[in-house]
Design a protein around this motif. Structure first.
Motif, PDB file in Angstrom:
ATOM      1  N   VAL A 108       0.857  -1.191   0.000  1.00 52.80           N
ATOM      2  CA  VAL A 108       0.000   0.000   0.000  1.00 52.80           C
ATOM      3  C   VAL A 108       0.896   1.245   0.000  1.00 52.80           C
ATOM      4  O   VAL A 108       0.634   2.217  -0.699  1.00 52.80           O
ATOM      5  CB  VAL A 108      -0.940  -0.006   1.219  1.00 52.80           C
TER       6      VAL A 108
ATOM      7  N   VAL B   9       3.844   1.771  -1.340  1.00 53.16           N
ATOM      8  CA  VAL B   9       4.396   2.159  -2.642  1.00 53.16           C
ATOM      9  C   VAL B   9       3.306   2.553  -3.632  1.00 53.16           C
ATOM     10  O   VAL B   9       3.589   3.121  -4.677  1.00 53.16           O
ATOM     11  CB  VAL B   9       5.289   1.063  -3.294  1.00 53.16           C
ATOM     12  N   SER B  10       2.044   2.247  -3.304  1.00 52.75           N
ATOM     13  CA  SER B  10       0.965   2.580  -4.236  1.00 52.75           C
ATOM     14  C   SER B  10       0.308   3.914  -3.904  1.00 52.75           C
ATOM     15  O   SER B  10      -0.554   4.387  -4.633  1.00 52.75           O
ATOM     16  CB  SER B  10      -0.121   1.494  -4.193  1.00 52.75           C
ATOM     17  N   MET B  11       0.707   4.505  -2.785  1.00 52.22           N
ATOM     18  CA  MET B  11       0.019   5.697  -2.313  1.00 52.22           C
ATOM     19  C   MET B  11       0.633   6.962  -2.905  1.00 52.22           C
ATOM     20  O   MET B  11       1.851   7.056  -2.963  1.00 52.22           O
ATOM     21  CB  MET B  11       0.162   5.727  -0.795  1.00 52.22           C
ATOM     22  N   PRO B  12      -0.193   7.935  -3.334  1.00 52.42           N
ATOM     23  CA  PRO B  12       0.422   9.207  -3.735  1.00 52.42           C
ATOM     24  C   PRO B  12       0.974   9.884  -2.475  1.00 52.42           C
ATOM     25  O   PRO B  12       0.242  10.058  -1.504  1.00 52.42           O
ATOM     26  CB  PRO B  12      -0.734  10.015  -4.321  1.00 52.42           C
TER      27      PRO B  12
ATOM     28  N   PHE C 100       1.752  12.841  -1.816  1.00 58.80           N
ATOM     29  CA  PHE C 100       1.162  14.123  -1.411  1.00 58.80           C
ATOM     30  C   PHE C 100      -0.190  13.920  -0.734  1.00 58.80           C
ATOM     31  O   PHE C 100      -0.612  14.721   0.087  1.00 58.80           O
ATOM     32  CB  PHE C 100       1.046  15.082  -2.605  1.00 58.80           C
ATOM     33  N   TRP C 101      -0.833  12.823  -1.077  1.00 65.27           N
ATOM     34  CA  TRP C 101      -2.098  12.511  -0.408  1.00 65.27           C
ATOM     35  C   TRP C 101      -1.840  12.139   1.052  1.00 65.27           C
ATOM     36  O   TRP C 101      -2.514  12.616   1.961  1.00 65.27           O
ATOM     37  CB  TRP C 101      -2.804  11.376  -1.152  1.00 65.27           C
TER      38      TRP C 101
ATOM     39  N   LEU D 192      -1.185  15.218   2.979  1.00 62.65           N
ATOM     40  CA  LEU D 192      -2.400  15.983   3.293  1.00 62.65           C
ATOM     41  C   LEU D 192      -3.215  15.308   4.399  1.00 62.65           C
ATOM     42  O   LEU D 192      -3.763  15.978   5.274  1.00 62.65           O
ATOM     43  CB  LEU D 192      -3.267  16.135   2.034  1.00 62.65           C
ATOM     44  N   MET D 193      -3.260  13.973   4.347  1.00 65.10           N
ATOM     45  CA  MET D 193      -4.008  13.240   5.373  1.00 65.10           C
ATOM     46  C   MET D 193      -3.352  13.433   6.742  1.00 65.10           C
ATOM     47  O   MET D 193      -4.047  13.609   7.754  1.00 65.10           O
ATOM     48  CB  MET D 193      -4.050  11.735   5.030  1.00 65.10           C
TER      49      MET D 193
ATOM     50  N   LEU E 261       7.060  17.757  -3.760  1.00 65.79           N
ATOM     51  CA  LEU E 261       5.648  17.665  -3.381  1.00 65.79           C
ATOM     52  C   LEU E 261       5.475  17.870  -1.878  1.00 65.79           C
ATOM     53  O   LEU E 261       4.629  18.641  -1.439  1.00 65.79           O
ATOM     54  CB  LEU E 261       5.091  16.297  -3.779  1.00 65.79           C
TER      55      LEU E 261
ATOM     56  N   LEU F  52       0.533   7.756 -10.904  1.00 64.02           N
ATOM     57  CA  LEU F  52       0.991   8.546  -9.743  1.00 64.02           C
ATOM     58  C   LEU F  52       1.660   9.836 -10.207  1.00 64.02           C
ATOM     59  O   LEU F  52       1.431  10.912  -9.633  1.00 64.02           O
ATOM     60  CB  LEU F  52       2.019   7.743  -8.934  1.00 64.02           C
TER      61      LEU F  52
ATOM     62  N   LEU G  44      -7.434  16.578  -5.578  1.00 58.63           N
ATOM     63  CA  LEU G  44      -6.787  16.650  -4.262  1.00 58.63           C
ATOM     64  C   LEU G  44      -6.293  18.066  -3.982  1.00 58.63           C
ATOM     65  O   LEU G  44      -6.396  18.565  -2.867  1.00 58.63           O
ATOM     66  CB  LEU G  44      -5.614  15.666  -4.189  1.00 58.63           C
TER      67      LEU G  44
ATOM     68  N   LEU H  26     -11.086  15.071   0.268  1.00 58.72           N
ATOM     69  CA  LEU H  26      -9.670  14.693   0.255  1.00 58.72           C
ATOM     70  C   LEU H  26      -9.510  13.180   0.213  1.00 58.72           C
ATOM     71  O   LEU H  26      -8.661  12.654  -0.506  1.00 58.72           O
ATOM     72  CB  LEU H  26      -8.997  15.248   1.518  1.00 58.72           C
TER      73      LEU H  26
ATOM     74  N   MET I 181      -4.895   5.426  -5.064  1.00 61.28           N
ATOM     75  CA  MET I 181      -4.183   4.347  -4.395  1.00 61.28           C
ATOM     76  C   MET I 181      -4.661   2.983  -4.895  1.00 61.28           C
ATOM     77  O   MET I 181      -3.856   2.101  -5.175  1.00 61.28           O
ATOM     78  CB  MET I 181      -4.370   4.459  -2.896  1.00 61.28           C
TER      79      MET I 181
ATOM     80  N   VAL J 266      -3.402   2.256  -8.533  1.00 54.37           N
ATOM     81  CA  VAL J 266      -1.964   1.976  -8.553  1.00 54.37           C
ATOM     82  C   VAL J 266      -1.689   0.631  -7.889  1.00 54.37           C
ATOM     83  O   VAL J 266      -0.899  -0.181  -8.386  1.00 54.37           O
ATOM     84  CB  VAL J 266      -1.179   3.115  -7.859  1.00 54.37           C
ATOM     85  N   LEU J 267      -2.387   0.371  -6.781  1.00 51.40           N
ATOM     86  CA  LEU J 267      -2.235  -0.911  -6.090  1.00 51.40           C
ATOM     87  C   LEU J 267      -2.617  -2.055  -7.034  1.00 51.40           C
ATOM     88  O   LEU J 267      -1.920  -3.071  -7.111  1.00 51.40           O
ATOM     89  CB  LEU J 267      -3.127  -0.931  -4.842  1.00 51.40           C
TER      90      LEU J 267
ATOM     91  N   ASN K 197       0.160  -2.644  -9.425  1.00 43.72           N
ATOM     92  CA  ASN K 197       1.307  -3.235  -8.734  1.00 43.72           C
ATOM     93  C   ASN K 197       1.070  -4.714  -8.432  1.00 43.72           C
ATOM     94  O   ASN K 197       1.988  -5.532  -8.564  1.00 43.72           O
ATOM     95  CB  ASN K 197       1.609  -2.485  -7.436  1.00 43.72           C
TER      96      ASN K 197
END
Lengths: 333, 311
Positions: A138, A140-143, A145-146, A149-150, A276, B243, B266, B280, B288, B291-292, B295
């Motif tokens: 998860v 490596v799949s997450m942006p 910048f998101w 922000l979270m 970013l 991404l 965003l 958000l 996510m 992209v997941l 992957n």
């Protein structure tokens, strides 16, 4: 090894020349008249001509490129169109800010990543292994910048644990010496400010460090699993060594060799990726310096900023390459 | 499963061809399975890869049937109902201009998947051609192309993309071009190293000795044998491209308003985090998941196609 080092450094030369051609081209590939684009539509003809004159845009390309490289070799990175000051004299605080952030992000990534990888390999197929690898996937799949922000929403605005913006308390600035604020506060023996600086670092470091952490954890795990299968580990076990000793003393030393390469490469990636994180946390680093320059069409800053980041990136990769052979005596060049 | 299939074929054959001279059963049972079928069979057994596949199919369908799923247009503003939490009318709430977030996510899937597809295809085609030329012909041309790859890889990817957008101007198309350019050396190097290892194979030597032209050798022998790593990289690259597009969109250097690009969404949500956290959370989760998905499929494909990883 010496011959390899020399060869590796010589191979840098075409790369460095290519880098300067690319940064040089940034201004010259702009469609239309670069001076007009830089100054905007409302600029008068005199202003455009004056800028063309000062940036040497009237000369043939090859002459312009020659002058550009000559200036670079003399340490002249140009003059910012926005602040009107020399880029070489104003850039250090930005670089220091990015270095400081990168250092703490890597500290976080290495500490958590390596240990999670070791435990995952040690307890292969356990629930910890499963959760850690799922989290890494998860991650490596997450942006990035998101995530930033979270974090800002949850830990700064909702819970109020950490500051959401900047490097320091703006009402109570740190007297900069090295521009590494944690270090500067230590030098002043000002411990409350050390805490403040560290608090500002927490959220951006976690945001920036998450992707490398995930990559390091996966790499450490697979590398450890491979080493644990080797004959010498069986011998250590046969001698009656405990599991902890086997893992941390014998296996880890060999398993970390590929991990160190990943750590080095990721450090380089972070320097570029910081743009970013720096934008979101208003971190006054080199990435933000370049990004702000884009909206102001401050092309000398864009050129020099990108060149410097790429230069640091290349040097880090060089060091990683050379370190790789130094830490693993089996590698011969 | 192999045996069952083969036995079936065998018994069919026996029915249709009852000649006493038919081959012995043993010779039928050793029928070769192509590496691709073997890989696909392995992939089907991989639950993670299947999960990834389901996620991607879901988003493709979401993008395709978006107009049927929602009565709103992605740029339809309704200021009175701005920043509404999720409800029966607005499944995922509304944004700062009162636009339906579900609608924007569904239309945004089209943008993200298209950017991923075109950026990866562009990088793959150009990178493969350069990689094949460099690896197959070697000498000065390899030297030249490899140095170009080195130079492009000397820039952190997002920074190079920003440089390209700074030159071309901010738009979704230019962001796509920038992402394709930064991915060219990744495919190029991969193909080059594969071609170099293939070049010395005996069957390539044999083809050369028979007088086969370079073009034919590349097209019929080199290319088909280099596809496995390219497919894996393309799948993983799809996720990275999405991404990167989101990052450029977030920085205001990609898609421009009112395009429902997820990264841009965003950026818009930033100022309303506390008031309306769903603005958000939703686009971030969408990015996510996609992209997941890529992957998971990419990892599964690598396990299936890389003989070294097989048990």
């Amino acid at each position: 090894m010496f011959a390899y080092t020399i060869r590796r450094i010589l191979m840098l030369i075409p790369v460095l020349i290519g880098m300067t051609i690319i940064t040089f081209s940034i201004v010259h590939l702009i469609p239309g008249n670069p001076a007009q684009v830089i100054l905007g539509e409302n600029a008068t003809e005199e202003q455009v001509e004056a800028l063309e004159e000062s940036m040497g845009l009237n000369e043939p390309y090859i002459v312009q490129y020659g002058l550009y490289v000559k200036d670079l070799l003399q340490g002249d990175l140009g003059t910012s169109l926005k602040t009107k000051s020399e880029i070489s004299s104003e850039i250090w605080p930005y670089i220091a800010a990015t270095f400081e952030l990168t250092f703490f992000a890597m500290l976080f990534a290495v500490f958590i990543g390596v240990n999670a990888g070791i435990i995952s390999a040690w307890r292969q197929n356990s629930w910890f292994d499963f959760l850690a690898m799922l989290f890494a996937l998860v991650g490596v799949s997450m942006p990035i910048f998101w995530l930033a922000l979270m974090e800002q929403w949850l830990f700064a605005q909702e819970l109020g644990w950490f500051p959401a913006y900047g490097r320091q308390d703006s009402k109570d600035p740190i007297a900069a010496i090295t521009h590494f604020y944690v270090l500067d506060s230590f030098i002043h023996l000002d411990f409350p400010r050390v805490i403040t600086s560290l608090k500002h670092l927490v959220l951006p470091s976690i945001a920036l460090g998450t992707i490398p952490m995930a990559i390091i954890a996966r790499m450490t795990r697979s590398s450890m699993l491979e080493v644990m299968k080797s004959d010498y580990i069986r011998t250590v076990r046969a001698k009656g060594a405990g599991q902890f000793l086997v893992v941390y003393k014998h296996a880890l030393r060999n398993a970390l060799i590929p991990v160190i390469t990943v750590i080095g490469l990721q450090t380089g990636v972070l320097l570029g990726g910081a743009i970013l994180t720096e934008t979101i946390f208003s971190w006054p680093g080199i990435g933000r310096y370049v990004f702000d320059a884009i909206s102001f069409r401050d092309y000398p800053v864009i050129q020099s900023g990108i060149l410097i980041i790429a230069f640091i990136f290349v040097i880090i990769n060089l060091i990683v390459d050379l370190l790789y052979s130094a830490i693993d005596p089996r590698i011969k060049y | 499963m192999v045996n069952v299939e083969n036995k079936k074929q065998f018994s069919n054959k026996k029915l249709t061809n009852p000649s006493p001279n038919s081959p012995k059963p043993n010779s039928e049972e050793v029928k070769a399975i192509s590496p691709w079928r073997d890989a696909m069979r392995q992939l089907r057994k991989n639950h993670f890869a299947l999960a990834g596949f389901v996620i991607i199919v879901f988003f493709i369908l979401l993008g395709l049937v978006a107009p049927l799923l929602t009565p709103f247009a992605f740029d339809e503003q309704d200021i009175i109902n701005r920043l509404q939490p999720p409800s029966a009318e607005h499944w995922l709430g509304t944004d700062h201009l009162g636009r339906d977030i579900f609608t924007r996510i569904a239309y945004g899937a089209r943008i993200s998947l298209q950017v991923g597809f075109f950026a990866v295809t562009g990088a793959l085609v150009v990178g493969s051609i350069l990689g094949i030329v460099a690896g197959y012909f070697g000498r000065w041309i390899d030297m030249l192309i490899s140095r170009i790859f080195d130079i492009l890889l000397a820039f952190p990817s997002i920074l190079l993309a920003i440089a390209v957008v700074a030159i071309l101007g901010a738009s979704l198309e230019n962001a796509l071009i920038a992402i394709a350019i930064i991915n060219i050396p990744i495919f190029g190097r991969l193909v080059r190293s594969k071609v170099i290892s293939l070049r010395e194979e005996e069957y390539i030597m044999a083809a050369k000795a028979q007088g086969m032209k370079n073009g034919r050798i590349i097209l019929h022998h080199i290319l088909p044998n280099s596809t496995a790593p390219i497919i894996v990289q393309a799948t993983l690259g799809f996720g990275t491209a999405i991404l990167e597009a989101a990052a450029l969109g977030f920085l205001g250097l990609g898609a421009q308003p009112p395009d429902p690009e997820w990264g841009k969404m965003l950026a818009d949500a930033r100022d309303f985090i506390q008031l309306a956290p769903w603005t958000l959370i939703v686009p971030g989760v969408a990015i996510m998941l996609v992209v997941l998905g890529f992957n998971l499929i990419g990892d599964g494909l690598r396990d299936a196609l890389d003989p070294k990883m097989k048990n």
